[in-house]
Design a protein around this motif. Structure first.
Motif, mmCIF file in Angstrom:
data_model
loop_
_atom_site.group_PDB
_atom_site.id
_atom_site.type_symbol
_atom_site.label_atom_id
_atom_site.label_comp_id
_atom_site.label_asym_id
_atom_site.label_seq_id
_atom_site.Cartn_x
_atom_site.Cartn_y
_atom_site.Cartn_z
ATOM 1 N N ALA A 67 85.738 35.229 33.743
ATOM 2 C CA ALA A 67 84.659 34.641 33.191
ATOM 3 C C ALA A 67 84.805 32.898 33.755
ATOM 4 O O ALA A 67 83.617 32.533 34.403
ATOM 5 C CB ALA A 67 84.187 34.317 31.723
ATOM 6 N N ILE A 68 85.872 32.445 33.915
ATOM 7 C CA ILE A 68 86.255 31.216 34.129
ATOM 8 C C ILE A 68 86.047 31.063 35.831
ATOM 9 O O ILE A 68 85.500 30.281 36.455
ATOM 10 C CB ILE A 68 87.552 30.533 33.882
ATOM 11 N N TYR A 69 86.618 32.142 36.421
ATOM 12 C CA TYR A 69 86.593 32.528 38.126
ATOM 13 C C TYR A 69 85.132 32.747 38.348
ATOM 14 O O TYR A 69 84.665 31.891 39.351
ATOM 15 C CB TYR A 69 87.475 33.479 38.332
ATOM 16 N N SER A 70 84.293 33.538 37.679
ATOM 17 C CA SER A 70 83.044 33.524 37.842
ATOM 18 C C SER A 70 82.119 32.325 37.879
ATOM 19 O O SER A 70 81.191 31.994 38.757
ATOM 20 C CB SER A 70 82.317 34.737 36.910
ATOM 21 N N GLU A 71 82.433 31.697 36.751
ATOM 22 C CA GLU A 71 81.482 30.553 36.664
ATOM 23 C C GLU A 71 81.958 29.364 37.565
ATOM 24 O O GLU A 71 81.041 28.708 38.390
ATOM 25 C CB GLU A 71 81.824 29.655 35.416
ATOM 26 N N ILE A 72 83.332 29.434 38.162
ATOM 27 C CA ILE A 72 83.338 28.298 39.106
ATOM 28 C C ILE A 72 82.952 28.919 40.471
ATOM 29 O O ILE A 72 82.122 28.012 41.200
ATOM 30 C CB ILE A 72 84.939 28.109 39.322
ATOM 31 N N VAL A 73 82.974 30.065 40.879
ATOM 32 C CA VAL A 73 82.488 30.752 42.104
ATOM 33 C C VAL A 73 80.873 30.589 42.181
ATOM 34 O O VAL A 73 80.329 30.200 43.017
ATOM 35 C CB VAL A 73 83.000 32.230 42.278
ATOM 36 N N ALA A 74 80.109 30.944 40.915
ATOM 37 C CA ALA A 74 78.863 30.872 41.055
ATOM 38 C C ALA A 74 78.259 29.466 41.036
ATOM 39 O O ALA A 74 77.330 29.361 41.803
ATOM 40 C CB ALA A 74 78.351 31.463 39.583
ATOM 41 N N ARG A 75 79.105 28.366 40.737
ATOM 42 C CA ARG A 75 78.597 27.139 40.931
ATOM 43 C C ARG A 75 78.743 26.677 42.410
ATOM 44 O O ARG A 75 77.940 25.981 43.014
ATOM 45 C CB ARG A 75 79.388 26.287 40.106
ATOM 46 N N LYS A 76 80.109 27.177 43.157
ATOM 47 C CA LYS A 76 80.242 26.909 44.380
ATOM 48 C C LYS A 76 79.150 27.523 45.381
ATOM 49 O O LYS A 76 78.907 26.888 46.318
ATOM 50 C CB LYS A 76 81.591 27.329 44.806
ATOM 51 N N ILE A 77 78.672 28.690 45.189
ATOM 52 C CA ILE A 77 78.065 29.483 46.199
ATOM 53 C C ILE A 77 76.561 29.561 45.536
ATOM 54 O O ILE A 77 75.711 30.193 46.040
ATOM 55 C CB ILE A 77 78.423 30.935 46.353
ATOM 56 N N SER A 78 76.252 28.942 44.658
ATOM 57 C CA SER A 78 75.024 28.565 43.918
ATOM 58 C C SER A 78 74.080 29.917 43.559
ATOM 59 O O SER A 78 73.247 30.284 44.265
ATOM 60 C CB SER A 78 74.035 27.977 45.101
ATOM 61 N N THR A 79 74.828 30.642 42.727
ATOM 62 C CA THR A 79 74.124 32.104 42.393
ATOM 63 C C THR A 79 74.273 32.168 40.979
ATOM 64 O O THR A 79 74.976 31.575 40.350
ATOM 65 C CB THR A 79 75.074 33.303 43.166
ATOM 66 N N PRO A 80 73.679 33.124 40.331
ATOM 67 C CA PRO A 80 73.748 32.969 38.830
ATOM 68 C C PRO A 80 75.010 33.814 38.532
ATOM 69 O O PRO A 80 75.493 34.764 39.323
ATOM 70 C CB PRO A 80 72.437 34.017 38.383
ATOM 71 N N VAL A 81 75.670 33.009 37.496
ATOM 72 C CA VAL A 81 77.308 34.031 37.131
ATOM 73 C C VAL A 81 77.082 35.271 36.878
ATOM 74 O O VAL A 81 78.178 35.864 37.016
ATOM 75 C CB VAL A 81 77.755 32.861 36.093
ATOM 76 N N THR A 82 76.062 35.765 36.275
ATOM 77 C CA THR A 82 75.970 37.262 35.887
ATOM 78 C C THR A 82 76.078 38.056 37.263
ATOM 79 O O THR A 82 76.507 39.151 37.035
ATOM 80 C CB THR A 82 74.714 37.415 35.097
ATOM 81 N N THR A 83 75.471 37.564 38.318
ATOM 82 C CA THR A 83 75.553 38.364 39.615
ATOM 83 C C THR A 83 77.097 38.682 39.843
ATOM 84 O O THR A 83 77.497 39.874 40.323
ATOM 85 C CB THR A 83 75.139 37.517 40.543
ATOM 86 N N ILE A 84 78.072 37.776 39.535
ATOM 87 C CA ILE A 84 79.640 38.059 39.755
ATOM 88 C C ILE A 84 80.170 38.817 38.553
ATOM 89 O O ILE A 84 81.169 39.558 38.692
ATOM 90 C CB ILE A 84 80.319 36.791 40.158
ATOM 91 N N LEU A 85 79.970 38.349 37.255
ATOM 92 C CA LEU A 85 80.362 38.630 36.208
ATOM 93 C C LEU A 85 80.046 40.408 35.685
ATOM 94 O O LEU A 85 81.032 40.801 35.423
ATOM 95 C CB LEU A 85 79.914 37.769 34.803
ATOM 96 N N ILE A 86 79.007 40.655 35.870
ATOM 97 C CA ILE A 86 78.644 42.123 35.346
ATOM 98 C C ILE A 86 79.429 43.068 35.851
ATOM 99 O O ILE A 86 80.120 43.765 35.271
ATOM 100 C CB ILE A 86 77.179 42.386 35.394
ATOM 101 N N ALA A 87 79.273 43.203 37.204
ATOM 102 C CA ALA A 87 80.294 44.230 38.047
ATOM 103 C C ALA A 87 81.785 43.690 37.668
ATOM 104 O O ALA A 87 82.372 44.949 37.670
ATOM 105 C CB ALA A 87 79.721 44.299 39.452
ATOM 106 N N ALA A 88 81.933 42.730 37.660
ATOM 107 C CA ALA A 88 83.678 42.640 37.507
ATOM 108 C C ALA A 88 84.264 43.030 36.068
ATOM 109 O O ALA A 88 85.315 43.131 35.839
ATOM 110 C CB ALA A 88 83.771 40.956 37.568
ATOM 111 N N LEU A 89 83.173 43.310 35.231
ATOM 112 C CA LEU A 89 83.659 43.680 33.630
ATOM 113 C C LEU A 89 83.920 44.976 33.901
ATOM 114 O O LEU A 89 84.721 45.537 32.944
ATOM 115 C CB LEU A 89 82.523 43.448 32.636
ATOM 116 N N ILE A 90 83.641 45.685 34.959
ATOM 117 C CA ILE A 90 83.702 47.351 34.794
ATOM 118 C C ILE A 90 85.222 47.518 34.711
ATOM 119 O O ILE A 90 85.398 48.731 33.984
ATOM 120 C CB ILE A 90 83.120 48.005 36.271
ATOM 121 N N PRO A 91 86.126 47.350 35.301
ATOM 122 C CA PRO A 91 87.661 47.767 35.132
ATOM 123 C C PRO A 91 88.172 47.674 33.834
ATOM 124 O O PRO A 91 89.051 48.488 33.458
ATOM 125 C CB PRO A 91 88.313 46.842 36.225
ATOM 126 N N LEU A 92 87.551 46.512 32.962
ATOM 127 C CA LEU A 92 88.004 46.396 31.589
ATOM 128 C C LEU A 92 87.404 47.025 30.631
ATOM 129 O O LEU A 92 87.784 47.213 29.389
ATOM 130 C CB LEU A 92 87.912 44.849 31.380
#
Length: 154
Positions: A67-92
């Protein structure tokens, strides 16, 4: 666990996240970053297991880092954090725990169903607290940054 198995699992988590990212219609840089986040979370989970952390703690730390990685990247590339976070949760995601809880309930094996259900609930709760903690940390950071910038202006 051997290093080869760990690397195989991490690559599998990246590929799995990539596949779910495609299903969720995530595009371009976001798809790359969500795949990395999924692999990172699984690597952290495996590290926690190697260090003999409890399962709940391993899931919490893995989700917090993701989630920290997702927050940092979302701010860097100007995208909603959920765009990165939701699919990344699948392995867990504790899909196996849910399956075995229901299977044992239907099989009338209630003690094992209860055990699996509690274990699954702990994992899901640890993941939720990990995401909430990262989000709270970044909101706090934003508020402190704003207050600091406003105090400099005055």
């Amino acid at each position: 666990m051997s290093l080869e198995k760990m690397i195989f699992q991490i690559i599998s988590a990246i590929i799995t996240t990539f596949g779910f990212g495609l299903m969720f219609n995530i595009k371009n840089k976001n798809l790359f970053h969500t795949s990395i986040a999924g692999g990172l979370s699984w690597a952290i989970y495996l590290l926690g297991q190697e260090l003999k952390f409890s399962e709940g703690l391993s899931y919490f730390i893995a989700t917090l880092v993701m989630a920290i990685y997702s927050e940092i990247v979302a701010r860097k590339i100007s995208t909603p954090v959920t765009t990165i976070l939701i699919a990344a949760l699948i392995p867990l995601a504790p899909g196996g725990g849910i399956y075995y809880t229901m299977y044992n309930l239907l099989d009338k094996n209630y003690p094992i169903a209860l055990q699996k259900g509690i274990q699954t609930f702990i994992i899901a709760g640890a993941m939720a607290v990990g995401i909430f903690s990262a989000s709270t940390l970044f909101k706090l950071y934003d508020e402190l940054k704003t207050k600091f910038e406003n105090s400099k202006v005055e």
